[in-house]
Design a protein around this motif. Structure first.
Motif, PDB file in Angstrom:
ATOM      1  N   GLY A  37       3.876   2.756  -5.988  1.00 11.53           N
ATOM      2  CA  GLY A  37       3.336   4.052  -5.731  1.00 11.53           C
ATOM      3  C   GLY A  37       1.826   4.248  -5.317  1.00 11.53           C
ATOM      4  N   LYS A  38       1.311   3.337  -5.513  1.00 14.62           N
ATOM      5  CA  LYS A  38      -0.123   3.163  -5.274  1.00 14.62           C
ATOM      6  C   LYS A  38      -0.672   2.553  -4.069  1.00 14.62           C
ATOM      7  CE  LYS A  38      -1.001   4.943  -9.623  1.00 14.62           C
ATOM      8  NZ  LYS A  38      -0.475   3.676 -10.536  1.00 14.62           N
ATOM      9  N   PRO A  39      -1.716   3.052  -3.124  1.00 10.94           N
ATOM     10  CA  PRO A  39      -1.962   2.213  -2.108  1.00 10.94           C
ATOM     11  C   PRO A  39      -2.557   0.933  -2.387  1.00 10.94           C
ATOM     12  CG  PRO A  39      -3.423   4.470  -2.234  1.00 10.94           C
ATOM     13  CD  PRO A  39      -2.616   4.204  -3.369  1.00 10.94           C
ATOM     14  N   LEU A  40      -2.220   0.084  -1.475  1.00  8.71           N
ATOM     15  CA  LEU A  40      -2.560  -1.300  -1.913  1.00  8.71           C
ATOM     16  C   LEU A  40      -4.084  -1.797  -1.648  1.00  8.71           C
ATOM     17  CD1 LEU A  40      -1.571  -4.423  -2.197  1.00  8.71           C
ATOM     18  CD2 LEU A  40      -1.318  -4.448   0.117  1.00  8.71           C
ATOM     19  N   ALA A  41      -4.754  -2.332  -2.793  1.00  6.32           N
ATOM     20  CA  ALA A  41      -6.038  -2.852  -2.683  1.00  6.32           C
ATOM     21  C   ALA A  41      -5.819  -4.362  -2.863  1.00  6.32           C
ATOM     22  CB  ALA A  41      -6.890  -2.446  -3.666  1.00  6.32           C
ATOM     23  N   PHE A  42      -5.731  -5.154  -1.715  1.00  8.89           N
ATOM     24  CA  PHE A  42      -5.429  -6.463  -1.615  1.00  8.89           C
ATOM     25  C   PHE A  42      -6.755  -7.325  -1.761  1.00  8.89           C
ATOM     26  CE2 PHE A  42      -4.522 -10.437   0.402  1.00  8.89           C
ATOM     27  CZ  PHE A  42      -3.262 -10.806  -0.192  1.00  8.89           C
ATOM     28  N   LEU A  43      -7.034  -7.943  -2.915  1.00  8.85           N
ATOM     29  CA  LEU A  43      -7.987  -8.629  -3.114  1.00  8.85           C
ATOM     30  C   LEU A  43      -7.572 -10.193  -3.538  1.00  8.85           C
ATOM     31  CD1 LEU A  43      -9.976  -6.058  -5.474  1.00  8.85           C
ATOM     32  CD2 LEU A  43     -10.362  -6.750  -2.970  1.00  8.85           C
ATOM     33  N   ASP A  44      -6.590 -10.772  -2.907  1.00  5.53           N
ATOM     34  CA  ASP A  44      -6.271 -12.094  -2.994  1.00  5.53           C
ATOM     35  C   ASP A  44      -6.216 -12.873  -1.921  1.00  5.53           C
ATOM     36  OD1 ASP A  44      -5.420 -14.215  -4.720  1.00  5.53           O
ATOM     37  OD2 ASP A  44      -3.241 -13.544  -4.543  1.00  5.53           O
ATOM     38  N   SER A  45      -7.239 -12.681  -0.849  1.00  5.07           N
ATOM     39  CA  SER A  45      -7.084 -13.186   0.312  1.00  5.07           C
ATOM     40  C   SER A  45      -7.230 -14.854   0.179  1.00  5.07           C
ATOM     41  CB  SER A  45      -8.139 -12.784   1.186  1.00  5.07           C
ATOM     42  OG  SER A  45      -7.637 -11.257   1.678  1.00  5.07           O
ATOM     43  N   GLY A  46      -8.148 -15.406  -0.772  1.00  2.00           N
ATOM     44  CA  GLY A  46      -8.371 -16.544  -1.112  1.00  2.00           C
ATOM     45  C   GLY A  46      -7.188 -17.385  -1.438  1.00  2.00           C
ATOM     46  N   ALA A  47      -5.998 -16.757  -1.740  1.00  2.00           N
ATOM     47  CA  ALA A  47      -4.735 -17.432  -1.933  1.00  2.00           C
ATOM     48  C   ALA A  47      -4.136 -17.486  -0.713  1.00  2.00           C
ATOM     49  CB  ALA A  47      -3.707 -16.715  -2.807  1.00  2.00           C
ATOM     50  N   SER A  48      -3.870 -16.414   0.034  1.00  5.10           N
ATOM     51  CA  SER A  48      -3.583 -16.144   1.507  1.00  5.10           C
ATOM     52  C   SER A  48      -3.736 -14.880   1.981  1.00  5.10           C
ATOM     53  CB  SER A  48      -1.972 -16.469   1.448  1.00  5.10           C
ATOM     54  OG  SER A  48      -1.312 -16.625   2.599  1.00  5.10           O
ATOM     55  N   ALA A  49      -4.369 -14.902   3.321  1.00  4.46           N
ATOM     56  CA  ALA A  49      -4.706 -13.575   3.799  1.00  4.46           C
ATOM     57  C   ALA A  49      -3.547 -12.977   4.400  1.00  4.46           C
ATOM     58  CB  ALA A  49      -5.797 -13.893   4.746  1.00  4.46           C
ATOM     59  N   GLN A  50      -3.842 -11.819   4.663  1.00  3.58           N
ATOM     60  CA  GLN A  50      -2.975 -10.889   5.235  1.00  3.58           C
ATOM     61  C   GLN A  50      -3.015 -11.109   6.958  1.00  3.58           C
ATOM     62  OE1 GLN A  50      -0.242  -9.858   3.829  1.00  3.58           O
ATOM     63  NE2 GLN A  50      -1.206  -9.562   1.757  1.00  3.58           N
ATOM     64  N   LYS A  51      -1.992 -10.623   7.715  1.00  4.75           N
ATOM     65  CA  LYS A  51      -1.916 -11.004   8.963  1.00  4.75           C
ATOM     66  C   LYS A  51      -2.157  -9.843  10.081  1.00  4.75           C
ATOM     67  CE  LYS A  51      -0.397 -14.546   6.974  1.00  4.75           C
ATOM     68  NZ  LYS A  51      -1.183 -15.515   6.320  1.00  4.75           N
ATOM     69  N   PRO A  52      -2.797  -9.904  11.004  1.00  3.16           N
ATOM     70  CA  PRO A  52      -3.087  -8.848  11.938  1.00  3.16           C
ATOM     71  C   PRO A  52      -1.967  -8.771  12.792  1.00  3.16           C
ATOM     72  CG  PRO A  52      -4.436 -10.553  12.459  1.00  3.16           C
ATOM     73  CD  PRO A  52      -3.892 -11.129  11.563  1.00  3.16           C
ATOM     74  N   ARG A  53      -1.633  -7.422  13.250  1.00  5.45           N
ATOM     75  CA  ARG A  53      -0.500  -7.169  14.321  1.00  5.45           C
ATOM     76  C   ARG A  53      -0.588  -8.132  15.430  1.00  5.45           C
ATOM     77  NH1 ARG A  53       3.983  -5.431  14.088  1.00  5.45           N
ATOM     78  NH2 ARG A  53       3.322  -3.391  13.258  1.00  5.45           N
ATOM     79  N   GLN A  54      -1.627  -8.565  15.792  1.00  9.52           N
ATOM     80  CA  GLN A  54      -1.989  -9.453  16.791  1.00  9.52           C
ATOM     81  C   GLN A  54      -1.260 -10.788  16.725  1.00  9.52           C
ATOM     82  OE1 GLN A  54      -4.143  -7.589  15.763  1.00  9.52           O
ATOM     83  NE2 GLN A  54      -5.230  -6.568  17.393  1.00  9.52           N
ATOM     84  N   VAL A  55      -1.280 -11.303  15.499  1.00  8.72           N
ATOM     85  CA  VAL A  55      -0.524 -12.582  15.157  1.00  8.72           C
ATOM     86  C   VAL A  55       0.795 -12.444  14.944  1.00  8.72           C
ATOM     87  CG1 VAL A  55      -0.509 -14.252  13.137  1.00  8.72           C
ATOM     88  CG2 VAL A  55      -2.575 -13.588  13.868  1.00  8.72           C
ATOM     89  N   ILE A  56       1.267 -11.439  14.352  1.00  8.89           N
ATOM     90  CA  ILE A  56       2.743 -11.156  13.990  1.00  8.89           C
ATOM     91  C   ILE A  56       3.395 -10.871  15.491  1.00  8.89           C
ATOM     92  CG2 ILE A  56       4.256  -9.358  12.976  1.00  8.89           C
ATOM     93  CD1 ILE A  56       1.889  -8.746  11.023  1.00  8.89           C
ATOM     94  N   ASP A  57       2.724 -10.314  16.459  1.00 10.21           N
ATOM     95  CA  ASP A  57       3.118  -9.938  17.713  1.00 10.21           C
ATOM     96  C   ASP A  57       3.316 -11.182  18.499  1.00 10.21           C
ATOM     97  OD1 ASP A  57       3.746  -7.332  17.279  1.00 10.21           O
ATOM     98  OD2 ASP A  57       1.899  -6.806  18.653  1.00 10.21           O
ATOM     99  N   ALA A  58       2.439 -12.140  18.287  1.00 12.54           N
ATOM    100  CA  ALA A  58       2.315 -13.446  19.181  1.00 12.54           C
ATOM    101  C   ALA A  58       3.615 -14.245  18.556  1.00 12.54           C
ATOM    102  CB  ALA A  58       1.043 -14.178  18.833  1.00 12.54           C
ATOM    103  N   ILE A  59       3.985 -14.193  17.349  1.00 15.56           N
ATOM    104  CA  ILE A  59       4.893 -15.120  16.777  1.00 15.56           C
ATOM    105  C   ILE A  59       6.250 -14.639  17.258  1.00 15.56           C
ATOM    106  CG2 ILE A  59       6.025 -15.810  15.021  1.00 15.56           C
ATOM    107  CD1 ILE A  59       3.337 -15.852  13.414  1.00 15.56           C
ATOM    108  N   ALA A  60       6.292 -13.136  17.309  1.00 12.74           N
ATOM    109  CA  ALA A  60       7.467 -12.688  17.802  1.00 12.74           C
ATOM    110  C   ALA A  60       7.898 -12.866  19.240  1.00 12.74           C
ATOM    111  CB  ALA A  60       7.444 -11.216  17.568  1.00 12.74           C
ATOM    112  N   ARG A  61       6.684 -12.815  20.072  1.00 12.19           N
ATOM    113  CA  ARG A  61       6.778 -13.154  21.375  1.00 12.19           C
ATOM    114  C   ARG A  61       7.175 -14.430  21.875  1.00 12.19           C
ATOM    115  NH1 ARG A  61       2.188 -10.369  22.160  1.00 12.19           N
ATOM    116  NH2 ARG A  61       0.970 -12.445  22.347  1.00 12.19           N
ATOM    117  N   CYS A  62       6.698 -15.501  21.078  1.00 12.01           N
ATOM    118  CA  CYS A  62       7.100 -16.648  20.993  1.00 12.01           C
ATOM    119  C   CYS A  62       8.479 -16.871  20.644  1.00 12.01           C
ATOM    120  CB  CYS A  62       6.259 -17.662  20.213  1.00 12.01           C
ATOM    121  SG  CYS A  62       6.827 -19.396  19.857  1.00 12.01           S
TER     122      CYS A  62
END
Ligand code: PMP
Length: 422
Positions: A37-62
């Motif tokens: 129920g809280k906005p996400l403060a994501f402070l774990d990019s060192g483990a794995s970073a989140q993905k921008p729409r551009q990456v998600i779209d490129a994979i979907a397009r592929c």
């Protein structure tokens, strides 16, 4: 090289825009979701970073439009997929400034890349008594493969210490490297402390002794400029998923002559020249090291991630991450019950700490309920935990989409920890 403040933009695109964290955040759909129920403060990019729409779209397009297995296909879709896969390789080559695309081997990730070098290069060229120099900062991915090799060959592992700030002890390193040193295998940036290693001096000293250098760039490539030719490293590896790209793909860079002399790591399709039951000959690198169907869509996603990074103002991104690090450090230091680990002067945007009297897992659980995602535990660096006499830390690692507000949320969450445990 290690002191470079900014990521090198290898091909400044026409679309470069000034860094605006709000518009960057809008590119990452997951940042809009809530957690408990809280906005996400994501402070774990060192483990794995989140993905921008551009990456998600490129994979979907592929998958939607250009997917087929690669190489050897005579039909249009296979040719397109092959082009996309090899295009990704060329993109990585430009990103790290390798001399040739054949120096770029796709792997599952940094872990597989290090295992490949240990098994293929180490298994062929190292013998009993040869020395491999590691540091106490290493991730298990850059320790265990060398221990496995030690069991097979009798090599000797030497370990460079850190000082109390977590800085790499260059003087001890210099004393450890000697005539029996064949390889120096070090992390570029510590995943726990954020320490940036002095690459220029490390490489100079290793090469002066005729030793090769492998850098584990899983964290380094995210926070520092990487130019493998300028660094003159022999091997460099990283994982796509920490660099805003998809999981399942990583990179091993190796100097052409080294890769050419290495035997295959795994056998199978795509890595051969000619197979008979009597004898098989192998393809040249990089195909020699890419047995089986590779992660085609992941390569396309990695290409999109590198293109995405190239649209951002590199200097501004570096300044932004530095600001987050300085702000988080200052706010954490204001509390007497917080102990910071890793305060080296050369440091990337990763903070590790403990809270007096509270187990890191409890801190992480309470922060999670406040919508703050951090990693707790040994971070796959148990020897480093032993060095500081602790079982684990709480680690906040910053990506280009984080804000000072995320830091404030972390600090606010620690107040909740105090209320519960205080
Ligand atoms: N080395 C370092 C410094 C890391 O931070 C990591 C991931 N935590 C790895 C190696 C291993 O990366 P992967 O699990 O993606 O292979």
């Amino acid at each position: 090289m290690n002191t470079a403040p900014a990521r090198r933009v290898d091909r400044p695109p026409a679309t470069t825009v000034p860094f605006d964290v709000d518009s960057v955040r809008a590119d990452f759909p997951i940042l809009a979701r809530t957690v408990h129920g809280k906005p996400l403060a994501f402070l774990d990019s060192g483990a794995s970073a989140q993905k921008p729409r551009q990456v998600i779209d490129a994979i979907a397009r592929c998958y939607e439009a250009e997917y087929a297995n690669i190489h050897r296909g005579v039909y249009e879709l296979s040719a397109k997929a092959t082009e996309a896969y090899e295009g990704a390789r060329a993109r990585v080559q430009r990103f790290v400034n390798a001399r040739s695309a054949s120096e770029i081997v796709f792997t599952k990730g940094a872990t597989e890349a290090i295992n490949l070098v240990a098994t293929s290069w180490g298994g062929t060229f190292l013998k009993e008594g040869d020395e491999v120099v590691l540091s106490v900062l290493e991730h298990h991915a850059n320790i265990v493969p060398w221990q496995l090799l030690r069991e097979r060959t009798g090599i000797v592992l030497k370990v460079v210490p850190v000082d109390d700030s977590g800085a790499f002890r260059l003087d001890d390193y210099e004393a450890l490297v000697g005539p029996r040193t064949r390889l120096v295998a070090l992390t570029h940036v510590s995943n726990v402390l954020g320490t940036v290693l002095p690459v220029t001096e490390i490489v100079r000293i290793a090469h002066a002794h005729g030793a090769r250098v492998l850098l584990d760039g899983a964290q380094g490539i995210v926070h520092r400029s990487v130019d493998v030719q300028a660094m003159d490293v022999d091997f460099y590896c990283f994982s796509g998923h920490k660099l805003y790209g998809p999981g399942g793909i990583g990179v091993l860079y190796g100097k052409e002559a080294l890769l050419a002399a290495m035997p295959p790591y795994q056998g199978g399709g795509d890595m051969i020249e000619r197979v008979t039951f009597e004898r098989t000959t192998f393809a040249p690198p990089p195909a020699r090291f890419e047995a089986g169907t590779p992660p085609i869509a992941a390569a396309v996603g990695l290409h999109a991630a590198l293109d995405y990074l190239a649209t951002l103002d590199a200097t501004a991104v570096a300044a932004h991450e530095h600001d987050l690090l300085a702000y988080a450090t200052e706010r954490l230091r204001a509390h007497n019950d917080v102990r910071l680990y890793g305060t080296a002067s050369e440091k990337a945007a990763i903070v590790s700490f403990t809270m007096d009297g509270v187990h890191p897992h409890d801190v992480g659980t309470i922060l999670d309920r406040a919508g703050v995602a951090v990693r707790v535990g040994h971070h796959c660096a148990q020897p480093l935990m032993d060095r500081f006499g602790i079982a684990g830390t709480v680690r906040a690692s910053f990506g280009l989409y984080n804000t000072r507000e995320d830091v404030d949320r972390l600090i606010g969450g620690l107040d909740e920890v105090r209320e519960i445990f205080g």
